[in-house]
Write a protein that holds these residues in place. Structure first.
Motif, PDB file in Angstrom:
ATOM      1  N   ARG A  70       8.186   8.201 -13.742  1.00 53.31           N
ATOM      2  CA  ARG A  70       8.185   7.914 -15.186  1.00 53.31           C
ATOM      3  C   ARG A  70       9.497   8.336 -15.841  1.00 53.31           C
ATOM      4  NH1 ARG A  70       2.123   9.531 -17.475  1.00 53.31           N
ATOM      5  NH2 ARG A  70       1.071   7.629 -16.720  1.00 53.31           N
ATOM      6  N   ILE A  71      10.023   9.470 -15.405  1.00 54.27           N
ATOM      7  CA  ILE A  71      11.320   9.933 -15.931  1.00 54.27           C
ATOM      8  C   ILE A  71      12.426   8.947 -15.541  1.00 54.27           C
ATOM      9  CG2 ILE A  71      13.069  11.750 -15.742  1.00 54.27           C
ATOM     10  CD1 ILE A  71      10.710  13.746 -15.366  1.00 54.27           C
ATOM     11  N   TRP A  72      12.424   8.524 -14.273  1.00 52.19           N
ATOM     12  CA  TRP A  72      13.434   7.567 -13.809  1.00 52.19           C
ATOM     13  C   TRP A  72      13.359   6.257 -14.596  1.00 52.19           C
ATOM     14  CZ3 TRP A  72      12.416   8.276  -7.835  1.00 52.19           C
ATOM     15  CH2 TRP A  72      12.962   9.502  -7.432  1.00 52.19           C
ATOM     16  N   ARG A  73      12.131   5.801 -14.867  1.00 48.64           N
ATOM     17  CA  ARG A  73      11.971   4.551 -15.620  1.00 48.64           C
ATOM     18  C   ARG A  73      12.633   4.658 -16.984  1.00 48.64           C
ATOM     19  NH1 ARG A  73       5.843   4.354 -14.883  1.00 48.64           N
ATOM     20  NH2 ARG A  73       5.578   3.731 -12.715  1.00 48.64           N
ATOM     21  N   ARG A  74      12.373   5.753 -17.652  1.00 49.65           N
ATOM     22  CA  ARG A  74      12.925   5.924 -19.000  1.00 49.65           C
ATOM     23  C   ARG A  74      14.445   6.098 -18.966  1.00 49.65           C
ATOM     24  NH1 ARG A  74       9.858   5.844 -23.169  1.00 49.65           N
ATOM     25  NH2 ARG A  74       7.595   5.790 -22.883  1.00 49.65           N
ATOM     26  N   GLU A  75      14.938   6.692 -17.893  1.00 48.62           N
ATOM     27  CA  GLU A  75      16.399   6.803 -17.765  1.00 48.62           C
ATOM     28  C   GLU A  75      17.034   5.431 -17.549  1.00 48.62           C
ATOM     29  OE1 GLU A  75      16.974   9.540 -14.580  1.00 48.62           O
ATOM     30  OE2 GLU A  75      16.735  11.328 -15.849  1.00 48.62           O
ATOM     31  N   LEU A  76      16.366   4.578 -16.776  1.00 47.65           N
ATOM     32  CA  LEU A  76      16.884   3.230 -16.524  1.00 47.65           C
ATOM     33  C   LEU A  76      16.719   2.322 -17.741  1.00 47.65           C
ATOM     34  CD1 LEU A  76      15.571   2.559 -12.886  1.00 47.65           C
ATOM     35  CD2 LEU A  76      17.959   2.732 -13.591  1.00 47.65           C
ATOM     36  N   GLY A  77      15.612   2.500 -18.446  1.00 44.73           N
ATOM     37  CA  GLY A  77      15.314   1.634 -19.576  1.00 44.73           C
ATOM     38  C   GLY A  77      14.751   0.291 -19.125  1.00 44.73           C
ATOM     39  N   LEU A  78      14.443  -0.563 -20.110  1.00 40.28           N
ATOM     40  CA  LEU A  78      13.924  -1.897 -19.823  1.00 40.28           C
ATOM     41  C   LEU A  78      15.070  -2.883 -19.702  1.00 40.28           C
ATOM     42  CD1 LEU A  78      10.907  -1.883 -22.296  1.00 40.28           C
ATOM     43  CD2 LEU A  78      10.764  -1.913 -19.803  1.00 40.28           C
ATOM     44  N   PRO A  79      15.005  -3.886 -18.819  1.00 35.57           N
ATOM     45  CA  PRO A  79      13.856  -4.218 -17.963  1.00 35.57           C
ATOM     46  C   PRO A  79      13.872  -3.537 -16.599  1.00 35.57           C
ATOM     47  CG  PRO A  79      15.502  -5.927 -17.743  1.00 35.57           C
ATOM     48  CD  PRO A  79      16.068  -4.920 -18.727  1.00 35.57           C
ATOM     49  N   TRP A  80      14.921  -2.738 -16.283  1.00 37.40           N
ATOM     50  CA  TRP A  80      15.097  -2.225 -14.929  1.00 37.40           C
ATOM     51  C   TRP A  80      13.991  -1.259 -14.516  1.00 37.40           C
ATOM     52  CZ3 TRP A  80      18.405  -5.650 -13.738  1.00 37.40           C
ATOM     53  CH2 TRP A  80      19.371  -6.048 -14.669  1.00 37.40           C
ATOM     54  N   GLY A  81      13.436  -0.552 -15.465  1.00 38.31           N
ATOM     55  CA  GLY A  81      12.378   0.393 -15.140  1.00 38.31           C
ATOM     56  C   GLY A  81      11.137  -0.281 -14.577  1.00 38.31           C
ATOM     57  N   ILE A  82      10.968  -1.571 -14.883  1.00 38.99           N
ATOM     58  CA  ILE A  82       9.816  -2.317 -14.371  1.00 38.99           C
ATOM     59  C   ILE A  82       9.809  -2.337 -12.841  1.00 38.99           C
ATOM     60  CG2 ILE A  82       8.848  -4.659 -14.197  1.00 38.99           C
ATOM     61  CD1 ILE A  82       9.667  -5.066 -17.123  1.00 38.99           C
ATOM     62  N   LEU A  83      11.006  -2.308 -12.243  1.00 40.65           N
ATOM     63  CA  LEU A  83      11.095  -2.339 -10.784  1.00 40.65           C
ATOM     64  C   LEU A  83      10.489  -1.095 -10.135  1.00 40.65           C
ATOM     65  CD1 LEU A  83      14.727  -3.739 -10.408  1.00 40.65           C
ATOM     66  CD2 LEU A  83      12.572  -5.000 -10.217  1.00 40.65           C
ATOM     67  N   LEU A  84      10.254  -0.062 -10.907  1.00 43.47           N
ATOM     68  CA  LEU A  84       9.656   1.169 -10.386  1.00 43.47           C
ATOM     69  C   LEU A  84       8.158   1.263 -10.666  1.00 43.47           C
ATOM     70  CD1 LEU A  84      12.440   3.776 -11.288  1.00 43.47           C
ATOM     71  CD2 LEU A  84      12.038   2.603  -9.112  1.00 43.47           C
ATOM     72  N   GLU A  85       7.556   0.147 -11.045  1.00 44.37           N
ATOM     73  CA  GLU A  85       6.101   0.114 -11.256  1.00 44.37           C
ATOM     74  C   GLU A  85       5.430  -0.142  -9.911  1.00 44.37           C
ATOM     75  OE1 GLU A  85       4.534   0.966 -13.795  1.00 44.37           O
ATOM     76  OE2 GLU A  85       5.905   0.774 -15.506  1.00 44.37           O
ATOM     77  N   GLY A  86       5.037   0.930  -9.216  1.00 44.84           N
ATOM     78  CA  GLY A  86       4.520   0.811  -7.851  1.00 44.84           C
ATOM     79  C   GLY A  86       3.236   0.021  -7.737  1.00 44.84           C
ATOM     80  N   HIS A  87       2.329   0.174  -8.699  1.00 45.17           N
ATOM     81  CA  HIS A  87       1.063  -0.542  -8.592  1.00 45.17           C
ATOM     82  C   HIS A  87       1.267  -2.035  -8.838  1.00 45.17           C
ATOM     83  CE1 HIS A  87      -3.252  -0.479  -8.109  1.00 45.17           C
ATOM     84  NE2 HIS A  87      -3.373  -1.288  -9.143  1.00 45.17           N
ATOM     85  N   GLY A  88       2.268  -2.363  -9.648  1.00 44.53           N
ATOM     86  CA  GLY A  88       2.609  -3.772  -9.827  1.00 44.53           C
ATOM     87  C   GLY A  88       3.078  -4.394  -8.511  1.00 44.53           C
ATOM     88  N   PHE A 103       0.831  -1.206   0.000  1.00 42.58           N
ATOM     89  CA  PHE A 103       0.000   0.000   0.000  1.00 42.58           C
ATOM     90  C   PHE A 103       0.863   1.253   0.000  1.00 42.58           C
ATOM     91  CE2 PHE A 103      -2.558   3.248   2.206  1.00 42.58           C
ATOM     92  CZ  PHE A 103      -3.667   3.265   1.377  1.00 42.58           C
ATOM     93  N   ALA A 104       1.947   1.245   0.791  1.00 42.81           N
ATOM     94  CA  ALA A 104       2.847   2.405   0.869  1.00 42.81           C
ATOM     95  C   ALA A 104       3.524   2.656  -0.479  1.00 42.81           C
ATOM     96  CB  ALA A 104       3.889   2.175   1.959  1.00 42.81           C
ATOM     97  N   ILE A 105       3.996   1.598  -1.122  1.00 43.51           N
ATOM     98  CA  ILE A 105       4.653   1.749  -2.427  1.00 43.51           C
ATOM     99  C   ILE A 105       3.679   2.302  -3.460  1.00 43.51           C
ATOM    100  CG2 ILE A 105       5.691   0.460  -4.338  1.00 43.51           C
ATOM    101  CD1 ILE A 105       6.935  -1.390  -2.228  1.00 43.51           C
ATOM    102  N   TRP A 106       2.443   1.809  -3.441  1.00 39.74           N
ATOM    103  CA  TRP A 106       1.433   2.297  -4.383  1.00 39.74           C
ATOM    104  C   TRP A 106       1.183   3.790  -4.166  1.00 39.74           C
ATOM    105  CZ3 TRP A 106      -4.456   1.360  -3.633  1.00 39.74           C
ATOM    106  CH2 TRP A 106      -5.160   1.954  -4.679  1.00 39.74           C
ATOM    107  N   ASN A 107       1.144   4.241  -2.902  1.00 42.04           N
ATOM    108  CA  ASN A 107       0.926   5.660  -2.637  1.00 42.04           C
ATOM    109  C   ASN A 107       2.084   6.515  -3.133  1.00 42.04           C
ATOM    110  OD1 ASN A 107      -1.540   6.657  -0.867  1.00 42.04           O
ATOM    111  ND2 ASN A 107      -1.124   4.533  -0.328  1.00 42.04           N
ATOM    112  N   LEU A 108       3.316   6.015  -2.974  1.00 40.58           N
ATOM    113  CA  LEU A 108       4.471   6.733  -3.525  1.00 40.58           C
ATOM    114  C   LEU A 108       4.350   6.834  -5.042  1.00 40.58           C
ATOM    115  CD1 LEU A 108       7.370   5.179  -1.404  1.00 40.58           C
ATOM    116  CD2 LEU A 108       6.459   7.512  -1.238  1.00 40.58           C
ATOM    117  N   ASP A 109       3.861   5.776  -5.659  1.00 40.59           N
ATOM    118  CA  ASP A 109       3.649   5.754  -7.103  1.00 40.59           C
ATOM    119  C   ASP A 109       2.668   6.844  -7.523  1.00 40.59           C
ATOM    120  OD1 ASP A 109       4.477   4.201  -9.423  1.00 40.59           O
ATOM    121  OD2 ASP A 109       2.385   3.633  -9.634  1.00 40.59           O
TER     122      ASP A 109
END
Length: 325
Positions: free
Chosen positions: A247-265, A233-239
């Motif tokens: 979203r900017i961080w995800r694109r900077e990391l690229g795939l597949p590492w950006g997936i780790l920043l999908e809070g709702h997942g 729940f806390a991670i989802w709220n941060l998301d």
């Protein structure tokens, strides 16, 4: 000095339209839409529900194999609908699928509410409780459809979950902890003016040791499940709060590492595990309340690399059946 970067693939551009367009849900999530495939609106939010579906199937299998109460089989089937509905919702972002996802969460928790309060009640009381819980579920359904306010759904779900957790903790302590159980037994002995033999004293000590161990394991399950659930729940709220930055961080990391920043997942993975722990705890508690403590045991080989199951001790179970026959 060159900056060290992990090998990655650039994120494909998000698309405004896809196979299931237009979006009709009242909720939007931080995951960008249709960037992986035109057939799934939110790929990570969809795929993470496969864990929920798998846990539900594990629960259904264990209920059928080990003879757990039917209410828990129905609850795990409801859990399966939650995972499937969430997969369909995040794949399509359609309002009907949103209702399947969110209302199945309410209905499954209502089942657990009824199971928590109806145990060992007279049939008349069970019926009244069933009518009240069904009426509550209907009210939440109609009022939520009228409001279309996700905050109402989240609040109703949180209150129902808290009520069932608190009630189950109270029942667990009052019925299993040796201190309270022995006080009840002493009262019954005084009423019946019964003396206790040495063999009975030895059996009581064995039961006391057993019940203390069971309580320790149950509280571990409660703490573990609740920590995972609230962490998700806390991670989802941060998301939700920092979506644009993430979203900017995800694109900077690229795939597949950006997936780790999908809070709702992460919310799906962690609350799915937390809910599974909670239902399994309920299964074990029910067997203890039914006087079958010695017939069922916890199978949880590793706290962090396996999931708990309540399994029937076939040796003790068959021995009890032979005595009855």
């Amino acid at each position: 000095m060159a900056q060290l970067r992990l090998p990655s693939i650039p994120y494909p551009p998000a698309k405004e339209f896809g196979y299931w367009s237009p979006i009709t849900s009242t909720l939007t999530w931080c995951e960008e839409k249709y960037y992986a495939t035109t057939y799934i609106a939110e790929i990570v939010n969809s795929v993470t529900n496969l864990l929920v579906i798998w846990l539900a199937l594990v629960g259904v299998h264990n209920c059928l194999r080990h003879g757990h109460d039917r209410i828990f089989l129905i609850t795990f089937l409801g859990f399966l609908i939650v995972g499937s509905g969430s997969f369909a919702f995040h794949s399509t972002l359609k309002y009907p699928m949103q209702l399947v996802d969110e209302l199945s969460m309410i209905y499954t928790t209502c089942l657990m509410t009824w199971a928590t309060f109806e145990h060992k009640r007279p049939v008349f009381v069970k019926t009244i409780l069933a009518v009240l819980v069904a009426g509550l579920a209907l009210f939440i359904t109609l009022y939520y459809h009228y409001l279309q306010d996700p905050t109402f759904h989240q609040t109703a779900y949180a209150i129902l979950t808290a009520v069932v957790l608190i009630r189950s903790m109270y029942i667990m302590e009052m019925n299993i902890r040796p201190y309270f159980r022995k006080r009840r037994q002493e009262h019954e002995r005084v009423q019946a003016s019964k003396t206790i033999s040495e063999d009975e004293k030895l059996e009581e000590r064995r039961q006391d040791d057993r019940d203390r161990w069971i309580l320790k394991q149950m509280w571990t399950m409660v703490a573990f499940g609740l920590t995972i659930f609230l962490g998700g729940f806390a991670i989802w709220n941060l998301d939700n709060l920092y979506c644009q930055r993430i979203r900017i961080w995800r694109r900077e990391l690229g795939l597949p590492w950006g997936i780790l920043l999908e809070g709702h997942g992460w919310w799906h993975l962690m609350t799915g595990l937390g809910a599974y722990f909670y239902i399994v705890w309920g299964v074990w508690l029910r067997h203890c309340l039914n006087g079958k403590t010695d017939q069922y045991q916890l199978s949880w080989p590793s706290t962090f690399t396996s999931i708990p199951r309540i399994v029937r001790d076939e040796t003790r179970h068959n021995g009890i059946l032979k005595k009855k026959s």
